[in-house]
Design a protein around this motif. Structure first.
Motif, PDB file in Angstrom:
ATOM      1  N   VAL A 181      -0.679  -2.732  -3.050  1.00 56.93           N
ATOM      2  CA  VAL A 181       0.527  -3.392  -3.538  1.00 56.93           C
ATOM      3  C   VAL A 181       1.492  -2.349  -4.088  1.00 56.93           C
ATOM      4  CG1 VAL A 181       1.485  -5.055  -5.179  1.00 56.93           C
ATOM      5  CG2 VAL A 181      -0.721  -5.504  -4.088  1.00 56.93           C
ATOM      6  N   TYR A 182       2.713  -2.398  -3.614  1.00 57.30           N
ATOM      7  CA  TYR A 182       3.811  -1.608  -4.170  1.00 57.30           C
ATOM      8  C   TYR A 182       4.538  -2.475  -5.192  1.00 57.30           C
ATOM      9  CZ  TYR A 182       8.736  -0.093  -4.307  1.00 57.30           C
ATOM     10  OH  TYR A 182       9.998   0.255  -4.713  1.00 57.30           O
ATOM     11  N   ILE A 183       4.615  -1.989  -6.434  1.00 55.45           N
ATOM     12  CA  ILE A 183       5.309  -2.719  -7.497  1.00 55.45           C
ATOM     13  C   ILE A 183       6.598  -1.991  -7.844  1.00 55.45           C
ATOM     14  CG2 ILE A 183       5.243  -3.460  -9.907  1.00 55.45           C
ATOM     15  CD1 ILE A 183       2.291  -3.952  -9.643  1.00 55.45           C
ATOM     16  N   LEU A 184       7.687  -2.746  -7.859  1.00 52.74           N
ATOM     17  CA  LEU A 184       8.991  -2.245  -8.260  1.00 52.74           C
ATOM     18  C   LEU A 184       9.420  -2.973  -9.519  1.00 52.74           C
ATOM     19  CD1 LEU A 184      11.723  -0.802  -7.890  1.00 52.74           C
ATOM     20  CD2 LEU A 184      12.358  -2.594  -6.269  1.00 52.74           C
ATOM     21  N   LEU A 204       5.749  -6.335  -4.655  1.00 54.41           N
ATOM     22  CA  LEU A 204       5.952  -7.197  -5.826  1.00 54.41           C
ATOM     23  C   LEU A 204       7.101  -6.627  -6.649  1.00 54.41           C
ATOM     24  CD1 LEU A 204       5.183  -9.439  -7.860  1.00 54.41           C
ATOM     25  CD2 LEU A 204       3.500  -7.842  -8.833  1.00 54.41           C
ATOM     26  N   ILE A 205       8.133  -7.434  -6.868  1.00 52.06           N
ATOM     27  CA  ILE A 205       9.276  -7.048  -7.705  1.00 52.06           C
ATOM     28  C   ILE A 205       9.149  -7.750  -9.039  1.00 52.06           C
ATOM     29  CG2 ILE A 205      11.784  -6.935  -7.898  1.00 52.06           C
ATOM     30  CD1 ILE A 205      11.872  -7.478  -4.837  1.00 52.06           C
ATOM     31  N   LEU A 206       9.062  -6.985 -10.108  1.00 58.69           N
ATOM     32  CA  LEU A 206       9.069  -7.515 -11.475  1.00 58.69           C
ATOM     33  C   LEU A 206      10.443  -7.222 -12.059  1.00 58.69           C
ATOM     34  CD1 LEU A 206       5.532  -6.278 -12.596  1.00 58.69           C
ATOM     35  CD2 LEU A 206       6.171  -8.580 -11.835  1.00 58.69           C
ATOM     36  N   ASP A 207      11.176  -8.275 -12.403  1.00 58.79           N
ATOM     37  CA  ASP A 207      12.594  -8.120 -12.715  1.00 58.79           C
ATOM     38  C   ASP A 207      12.906  -8.513 -14.154  1.00 58.79           C
ATOM     39  OD1 ASP A 207      15.362  -7.765 -12.375  1.00 58.79           O
ATOM     40  OD2 ASP A 207      15.282  -8.594 -10.353  1.00 58.79           O
ATOM     41  N   SER A 208      13.779  -7.735 -14.792  1.00 57.00           N
ATOM     42  CA  SER A 208      14.195  -8.005 -16.171  1.00 57.00           C
ATOM     43  C   SER A 208      15.397  -8.940 -16.246  1.00 57.00           C
ATOM     44  CB  SER A 208      14.513  -6.693 -16.887  1.00 57.00           C
ATOM     45  OG  SER A 208      13.346  -5.908 -17.041  1.00 57.00           O
ATOM     46  N   LYS A 209      15.700  -9.621 -15.168  1.00 55.60           N
ATOM     47  CA  LYS A 209      16.803 -10.580 -15.136  1.00 55.60           C
ATOM     48  C   LYS A 209      16.451 -11.724 -14.185  1.00 55.60           C
ATOM     49  CE  LYS A 209      19.014  -7.338 -12.009  1.00 55.60           C
ATOM     50  NZ  LYS A 209      17.849  -6.432 -12.130  1.00 55.60           N
ATOM     51  N   THR A 266       3.712  -6.998 -18.724  1.00 53.99           N
ATOM     52  CA  THR A 266       4.958  -7.724 -18.877  1.00 53.99           C
ATOM     53  C   THR A 266       5.062  -8.339 -20.268  1.00 53.99           C
ATOM     54  OG1 THR A 266       3.929  -9.632 -17.823  1.00 53.99           O
ATOM     55  CG2 THR A 266       5.209  -8.167 -16.418  1.00 53.99           C
ATOM     56  N   GLU A 267       6.185  -8.984 -20.504  1.00 51.88           N
ATOM     57  CA  GLU A 267       6.533  -9.477 -21.836  1.00 51.88           C
ATOM     58  C   GLU A 267       5.475 -10.398 -22.426  1.00 51.88           C
ATOM     59  OE1 GLU A 267      10.648 -11.064 -23.903  1.00 51.88           O
ATOM     60  OE2 GLU A 267      10.329 -11.366 -21.750  1.00 51.88           O
ATOM     61  N   PHE A 268       4.838 -11.207 -21.606  1.00 54.50           N
ATOM     62  CA  PHE A 268       3.846 -12.164 -22.103  1.00 54.50           C
ATOM     63  C   PHE A 268       2.418 -11.668 -21.940  1.00 54.50           C
ATOM     64  CE2 PHE A 268       7.206 -15.425 -20.735  1.00 54.50           C
ATOM     65  CZ  PHE A 268       7.897 -15.246 -21.919  1.00 54.50           C
ATOM     66  N   GLY A 269       2.276 -10.355 -21.704  1.00 55.03           N
ATOM     67  CA  GLY A 269       0.953  -9.749 -21.701  1.00 55.03           C
ATOM     68  C   GLY A 269       0.243  -9.715 -20.363  1.00 55.03           C
ATOM     69  N   THR A 270       0.922 -10.074 -19.287  1.00 54.81           N
ATOM     70  CA  THR A 270       0.298 -10.032 -17.960  1.00 54.81           C
ATOM     71  C   THR A 270       0.180  -8.582 -17.489  1.00 54.81           C
ATOM     72  OG1 THR A 270       1.330 -12.153 -17.444  1.00 54.81           O
ATOM     73  CG2 THR A 270       0.410 -10.890 -15.586  1.00 54.81           C
ATOM     74  N   VAL A 271      -0.996  -8.231 -16.954  1.00 55.46           N
ATOM     75  CA  VAL A 271      -1.234  -6.882 -16.453  1.00 55.46           C
ATOM     76  C   VAL A 271      -1.145  -6.908 -14.925  1.00 55.46           C
ATOM     77  CG1 VAL A 271      -2.859  -4.958 -16.314  1.00 55.46           C
ATOM     78  CG2 VAL A 271      -2.719  -6.335 -18.408  1.00 55.46           C
ATOM     79  N   HIS A 272      -0.361  -5.976 -14.370  1.00 56.20           N
ATOM     80  CA  HIS A 272      -0.244  -5.837 -12.919  1.00 56.20           C
ATOM     81  C   HIS A 272      -0.676  -4.437 -12.530  1.00 56.20           C
ATOM     82  CE1 HIS A 272       2.111  -9.585 -12.320  1.00 56.20           C
ATOM     83  NE2 HIS A 272       2.642  -9.288 -13.497  1.00 56.20           N
ATOM     84  N   LYS A 273      -1.533  -4.353 -11.533  1.00 58.47           N
ATOM     85  CA  LYS A 273      -2.044  -3.077 -11.043  1.00 58.47           C
ATOM     86  C   LYS A 273      -1.400  -2.760  -9.694  1.00 58.47           C
ATOM     87  CE  LYS A 273      -5.086   0.397 -10.670  1.00 58.47           C
ATOM     88  NZ  LYS A 273      -5.146   1.559 -11.563  1.00 58.47           N
ATOM     89  N   ALA A 274      -0.883  -1.538  -9.566  1.00 59.47           N
ATOM     90  CA  ALA A 274      -0.196  -1.139  -8.345  1.00 59.47           C
ATOM     91  C   ALA A 274      -0.951  -0.047  -7.614  1.00 59.47           C
ATOM     92  CB  ALA A 274       1.210  -0.645  -8.668  1.00 59.47           C
ATOM     93  N   SER A 275      -0.800  -0.013  -6.305  1.00 58.35           N
ATOM     94  CA  SER A 275      -1.206   1.163  -5.531  1.00 58.35           C
ATOM     95  C   SER A 275      -0.119   2.229  -5.627  1.00 58.35           C
ATOM     96  CB  SER A 275      -1.439   0.776  -4.066  1.00 58.35           C
ATOM     97  OG  SER A 275      -2.463  -0.180  -3.948  1.00 58.35           O
ATOM     98  N   VAL A 276       1.132   1.780  -5.582  1.00 54.60           N
ATOM     99  CA  VAL A 276       2.290   2.644  -5.824  1.00 54.60           C
ATOM    100  C   VAL A 276       3.185   1.922  -6.821  1.00 54.60           C
ATOM    101  CG1 VAL A 276       4.367   3.680  -4.840  1.00 54.60           C
ATOM    102  CG2 VAL A 276       2.217   3.761  -3.558  1.00 54.60           C
TER     103      VAL A 276
END
Length: 439
Positions: A189-192, A226-231, A275-285
């Motif tokens: 998973v690539y996380i941006l 996966l895009i994690l966005d602040s808006k 993330t803000e509510f404590g969710t952990v995301h693991k990335a390959s990149v």
């Protein structure tokens, strides 16, 4: 503008070459309908050799060749953020987005010094360089681009960026992110992580996600984005999300602010984000684009405000805080104009016109600007947004009603292919207008 001036401008349309040429019109009229003044001169220093700074340097010399113009830029080759996402996708190489300053020097007579601008004395009108030398100016143009708000996301600093690159300044970071994408296992998973507004190139993260999904579809078919966005809203959102579904199916997932998309902590060594509510995301990149501010020399020059950006007089792009310093490009507060290469090029021309006029003791006309921003979903699928901007009666920049708009929401594949071709044409035109033909 009177009728004679308008006639003179029409007769000189052969000069209007390259993207953003609409913004050259104020420069031509400021120089006078009968030609360029040769009776006055001055010393202008331009800091930053990107779309804004290189354009300003070039058009000041075009406006009045007698003005002494010195461009300060640490890099001998400037790599553009536009089209760097195609480098990440393996569709281009770095040379294709690199530009030098040879034509500015040999054709236009701009002096180029490859050094860092370290400090400004606005009272003495001097600029100190990393070489130890000090230069005197009559007018100073700052086009420093962006710097990052390191540690505004817990755990993300310059050292962390060597493990989880931002790649939001094209160059070594682009190559680092590209290498990580090549080395990741299929199925990873690539996380941006995308920042809140304002930031450089509002559609950039979403084009990047698209082009990396394209790369995965060609080389790592089990990998996802996966895009994690602040808006909760982003540029061309409807066009992007429809295109993602059409082209990539479920390969791209976007999580907005309201759904816990804002990253608050980074562990670059583990390639994890929280993330803000404590969710952990693991990335390959892991690709973190952090919050931004104006380049550091703007702060040292005293032209930034509490936002970290530079308020300017939109008629001239002279700093509201310090006389004789002009600021163009991403560092400015110029909304609703976006922080884009096209906008920086247009602003550079308006500042050039204002500087030529101020040194000649003449008036400049009301400026206006154009911006077109192309984004690629894949190499044959383009979308765009365009606008024309002017000043209102309160001396504020507004978008001219009915002047632009978005690509059609539903369009045949032939239109999307055409827009992808237009994007390449735009890039070639604005690059030539800014830096000239590679010699």
């Amino acid at each position: 503008m009177n009728a004679d001036q308008k006639t003179a401008l029409v007769s000189r349309r052969s000069l209007l070459k390259g993207a953003g040429a609409v913004s050259l019109l104020p420069l031509l009229s400021a120089c006078g309908a009968t030609g360029i003044s040769s009776g006055t001169a001055g010393r202008v220093i331009v800091v930053g050799g990107g779309f804004g700074g290189a354009t300003a340097a070039k058009y000041i010399k075009r406006g009045n060749p007698a003005i002494d113009v010195t461009l300060i830029e640490p890099n001998k080759t400037f790599y553009t953020c536009p089209f760097s996402n195609l480098v990440l996708a393996g569709e281009r190489n770095m040379d294709s987005i690199g530009h030098n300053y040879q034509e500015l020097q040999e054709v236009y007579g701009v002096k180029v010094i490859h050094a860092l601008a370290e400090d400004v004395d606005p009272v003495a009108h001097t600029l100190r360089l990393s070489t130890g030398s000090t230069l005197k100016y009559d007018r100073l143009v700052l086009s420093p681009g962006i710097d990052f708000r390191w540690n505004s996301i817990e755990g993300y600093d310059q050292q962390a960026a060597e493990l989880a690159p931002h790649a939001w300044k094209a160059g070594p970071q682009t190559l680092l992110l590209r290498k990580q994408l090549e080395q990741m296992d299929d199925g990873g998973v690539y996380i941006l992580s995308a920042p809140a507004n304002p930031f450089r190139c509002p559609p950039g993260p979403y084009e990047r996600a698209s082009m990396i999904a394209h790369y995965f579809s060609q080389h790592k078919p089990r990998s996802k984005v996966l895009i994690l966005d602040s808006k909760d809203n982003f540029s061309k959102q409807g066009l992007f999300t429809a295109a993602w579904k059409e082209v990539y199916g479920d390969r791209i997932e976007w999580v907005g602010l309201s759904n816990d998309g804002r990253v608050t902590r980074v562990d670059a060594a583990k390639r994890e984000v929280i993330t803000e509510f404590g969710t952990v995301h693991k990335a390959s990149v892991l690709n973190v684009v952090p919050p931004q501010k104006a380049g550091v020399i703007a702060e040292r020059a005293g032209v930034t405000n509490e936002s970290g950006w530079v308020p300017v007089n939109p008629r001239t792009f002279e700093s509201e805080r310090v006389k004789d310093i002009y600021v163009v490009g991403d560092a400015t507060v110029a909304a609703p104009m976006p922080k884009s290469g096209f906008a920086a090029n247009a602003q550079g021309k308006v500042a050039a016109a204002a500087i030529v006029a101020s040194l000649e003791g003449t008036d400049t006309v009301d400026p206006y600007w154009a911006n077109t921003c192309y984004s690629l979903v894949n190499p044959e699928y383009g979308i765009s947004v365009a606008g024309v901007y002017r000043l209102n009666d309160e001396n504020r920049i507004i978008e001219t009603p009915g002047s632009g708009g978005l690509s059609a929401a539903k369009a045949p594949s032939s239109i999307r292919r055409n827009e992808a071709e237009y994007a390449v044409g735009w890039y070639n035109a604005i690059s030539q207008d800014t830096w000239g033909t590679k010699l």
